[in-house]
Design a protein around this motif. Structure first.
Motif, PDB file in Angstrom:
ATOM      1  N   VAL A 126       0.824  -1.198   0.000  1.00 19.33           N
ATOM      2  CA  VAL A 126       0.000   0.000   0.000  1.00 19.33           C
ATOM      3  C   VAL A 126       0.861   1.252   0.000  1.00 19.33           C
ATOM      4  N   LEU A 127       0.246   2.342  -0.434  1.00 21.73           N
ATOM      5  CA  LEU A 127       0.848   3.662  -0.289  1.00 21.73           C
ATOM      6  C   LEU A 127       0.277   4.254   0.989  1.00 21.73           C
ATOM      7  N   ALA A 128       1.156   4.587   1.928  1.00 20.12           N
ATOM      8  CA  ALA A 128       0.693   5.041   3.236  1.00 20.12           C
ATOM      9  C   ALA A 128       1.531   6.221   3.703  1.00 20.12           C
ATOM     10  N   GLN A 129       0.977   6.936   4.656  1.00 21.69           N
ATOM     11  CA  GLN A 129       1.736   8.008   5.272  1.00 21.69           C
ATOM     12  C   GLN A 129       1.463   8.010   6.774  1.00 21.69           C
TER      13      GLN A 129
ATOM     14  N   PRO B  66       4.341  10.180   1.508  1.00 15.33           N
ATOM     15  CA  PRO B  66       3.832   8.817   1.391  1.00 15.33           C
ATOM     16  C   PRO B  66       4.948   7.817   1.125  1.00 15.33           C
ATOM     17  N   VAL B  67       4.814   6.635   1.695  1.00 17.19           N
ATOM     18  CA  VAL B  67       5.791   5.564   1.503  1.00 17.19           C
ATOM     19  C   VAL B  67       5.045   4.265   1.230  1.00 17.19           C
ATOM     20  N   GLU B  68       5.758   3.308   0.642  1.00 20.83           N
ATOM     21  CA  GLU B  68       5.173   1.990   0.417  1.00 20.83           C
ATOM     22  C   GLU B  68       5.361   1.125   1.653  1.00 20.83           C
ATOM     23  N   ARG B  69       4.309   0.409   2.010  1.00 18.11           N
ATOM     24  CA  ARG B  69       4.361  -0.538   3.112  1.00 18.11           C
ATOM     25  C   ARG B  69       3.656  -1.823   2.687  1.00 18.11           C
TER      26      ARG B  69
ATOM     27  N   ARG C  72       2.237   0.204  13.213  1.00 15.53           N
ATOM     28  CA  ARG C  72       1.369   0.525  12.083  1.00 15.53           C
ATOM     29  C   ARG C  72       0.220   1.430  12.483  1.00 15.53           C
ATOM     30  N   ASP C  73      -0.029   1.560  13.806  1.00 15.99           N
ATOM     31  CA  ASP C  73      -1.112   2.436  14.250  1.00 15.99           C
ATOM     32  C   ASP C  73      -0.925   3.852  13.734  1.00 15.99           C
ATOM     33  N   ALA C  74       0.332   4.276  13.537  1.00 20.05           N
ATOM     34  CA  ALA C  74       0.615   5.653  13.147  1.00 20.05           C
ATOM     35  C   ALA C  74       0.538   5.847  11.639  1.00 20.05           C
ATOM     36  N   MET C  75       0.151   4.808  10.898  1.00 17.41           N
ATOM     37  CA  MET C  75       0.103   4.905   9.456  1.00 17.41           C
ATOM     38  C   MET C  75      -1.327   5.005   8.949  1.00 17.41           C
ATOM     39  N   GLU C  76      -1.517   5.819   7.925  1.00 19.15           N
ATOM     40  CA  GLU C  76      -2.803   5.905   7.238  1.00 19.15           C
ATOM     41  C   GLU C  76      -2.618   5.445   5.803  1.00 19.15           C
ATOM     42  N   ILE C  77      -3.401   4.453   5.388  1.00 17.25           N
ATOM     43  CA  ILE C  77      -3.290   3.923   4.036  1.00 17.25           C
ATOM     44  C   ILE C  77      -4.022   4.846   3.075  1.00 17.25           C
TER      45      ILE C  77
END
Length: 245
Positions: free
Chosen positions: A38-41, A118-121, A185-190
Motif C-alpha cells: 500500500v501507499l501510506a503516510q 507517502p511511503v510503500e508498506r 502501524r497504528d501511526a500509518m494511514e493507508i
C-alpha cells in the motif's frame, strides 16, 4: 472465537420464527491471506483544515479571509480552525486588528506536517472469500484445509473462484483495522492499495446453525468470530447452501 454448541443452542433456539434449531455444526469458511502493498503516510493528529491553515499563515497570510481565499474555503471554517489552533498555542490571533501570527510551536507543527511523505508498506491481511472482503480474523482461528477436515468441519463455499485484485481491498476498512491494532502501524494511514499478492489459503473456524420448519425445510445461519453474520448468511444462500451436512 468459536462458542460451545450448548451456548449457541441456548441463544438461538428460537431465533427463526416458524423454525426450530436442530443442529449446530462445526464449519470453516475459505480465507486467503493476502500480502497487500500500500501507499501510506504517517497519521497525524492535526485535522487537515488546521494543518493547511498553519501552512498558509507560515507562507505569509495574516488574516482569516486571506487564508480562506487561499484554501478556497468558507471564512467560518477557517475561523473555527484558527480558534482551535490559538487554543493549542499554535497561532496568536489579534481580534482588534484581525491579524493572525504563527507561534514557534505552530511553525514546528507546520514544518513537521509538511515533511510527511507517502511511503510503500506491505503487510498481510485475511480476505474472506465468502463475503469477498477484507476481514479482521485472529490467527488462532485460521487453519489449513487438512486440519479443518480432521476436526470434522463443514468446508463452506467461496463466493467467487477468481483471484483477489487491488479493487477488492477496501482502504477504509483497512484503516479501521490498523487503527485498532497495536504496534507501529497504528501511526500509518493507508492512502491506496498498490499491489496484492497471495500468501496462504486457509479456513476460518465458524459454526453453522441448522434450522428446520415443520414442513422440513432447512435454513442456515452462521456464527463467525463469535457473532451472527447476516453477510455470511446471504453469501451461503447465494452459494446454494453448505452442501451435504
Amino acid at each position: 472465537m468459536v462458542e460451545s454448541n450448548e451456548a449457541l443452542y441456548r441463544e438461538f433456539a428460537n431465533a427463526r420464527p416458524g423454525h426450530r434449531l436442530v443442529a449446530v455444526e462445526p464449519a470453516a469458511l475459505p480465507v486467503t491471506v493476502v500480502n497487500a502493498t500500500v501507499l501510506a503516510q504517517e497519521r497525524k493528529p492535526l485535522p487537515a483544515v488546521e494543518e493547511f491553515t498553519l501552512r498558509c499563515v507560515l507562507a505569509g497570510r495574516r488574516s482569516i479571509s486571506a487564508v480562506a481565499d487561499m484554501l478556497g474555503l468558507e471564512v467560518t471554517i477557517v475561523e473555527s480552525a484558527v480558534v482551535s489552533l490559538a487554543a493549542a498555542g499554535a497561532l496568536h490571533y489579534d481580534s482588534s486588528a484581525h491579524r493572525i501570527a504563527i507561534t514557534p510551536s505552530g511553525t514546528a507543527i507546520a514544518r513537521e506536517h509538511g515533511s510527511v511523505r507517502p511511503v510503500e508498506r506491505s503487510f498481510k491481511t485475511p480476505f474472506d472469500r465468502m463475503t469477498w472482503a477484507v476481514a479482521d480474523y485472529g490467527q488462532e482461528d485460521l487453519l489449513k484445509k487438512g486440519a479443518a477436515k480432521e476436526e470434522g468441519r463443514i468446508l463452506l463455499p467461496a463466493t467467487q473462484t477468481r483471484k483477489v485484485v487491488v479493487d477488492d481491498i477496501d482502504v477504509r476498512y483497512l484503516n479501521r483495522v490498523l487503527a485498532d491494532t497495536a504496534g507501529a502501524r497504528d501511526a500509518m494511514e493507508i492512502l491506496r492499495v498498490l499491489r496484492v499478492q497471495y500468501s496462504t489459503y486457509l479456513y476460518m473456524k465458524c459454526s453453522l446453525l441448522v434450522f428446520q420448519s415443520d414442513s422440513g425445510d432447512l435454513e442456515f445461519g452462521m456464527i463467525v468470530d463469535g457473532k451472527p453474520s447476516s453477510a455470511h448468511d446471504i453469501a451461503l444462500v447465494k452459494a446454494g447452501g453448505p452442501g451435504e451436512i
